[in-house]
Write a protein that holds these residues in place. Sequence first.
Motif: not given
Length: 248
Positions: A181-184, A204-217
């Motif tokens: 989870w990231f907040k820009g 101004r703000d934004s919210f984004s999700i980047i799946p943590p592929y490396f951690a899941l692997i």
Amino acid sequence: MTVLTSAHARLILVVALIAFAPVAGLAGRAMSAQAATDDPNGVGISVGVVGPSSRATTTPAVTNPVKPVAVPAVTQTTIKDTAAAASALGANPTKIAGVFYVSGLTTRIDSEAGPGGGTMVLDFTMRNITDAPITSSLRFWLDNAVDLPVAIVDKVSIDSLAPNETRTVSATIRDVGQWAWFKGHVTMTPPADIGGTALSPVTRDSFSIIPPYFALIALAIAGALTLILRFVLLVPRPTPKLAEEVAS
């Protein structure tokens, strides 16, 4: 007490090496890429303008309080096409004191399976609706899921935004990490006063999700290895006969 035979010990060692080889390879590639892109001297900023005049190149200050990230790049682009300019500002741009129209903060993501986590681009658009050029500045920053800063791009100078000019400023931040989870955020600081009208900074703000592929692997590999080790340890083994039983 159960004691592993040498064959079982060798099996466990082979399984562990096979399981963790992909993780080590991904980590090595990410470290090589980081070493190739790091720049301890600051941030290069390129300005692409589709307009009648060029503008001076500046160097915004960058702070990475949590972990090292690849040096961000900041670009500024003047949009001359009316439809494209309206699209960049969004359906409901905010009007500031009869001086600016500003967009929200939009986010573009390029995720990856390596430990770096991927790249995030923060876009912010503004339009000067006065009859004189205006100079202001921007500050971009990115927070993780627990509100700790991942990267900050500060003192981005917006020089001489011409009357009726629409300009998009993009900050590219690489290797944002495995936070999911990231907040820009972006803060525009205009002149304190224009034509007798007092102005204040706008955020101004934004919210984004980047799946943590490396951690899941890594978790999947660790889980698989745990199951394999449990299976090896629980395999029944013949109990050695006592010397008396052999003698009889």
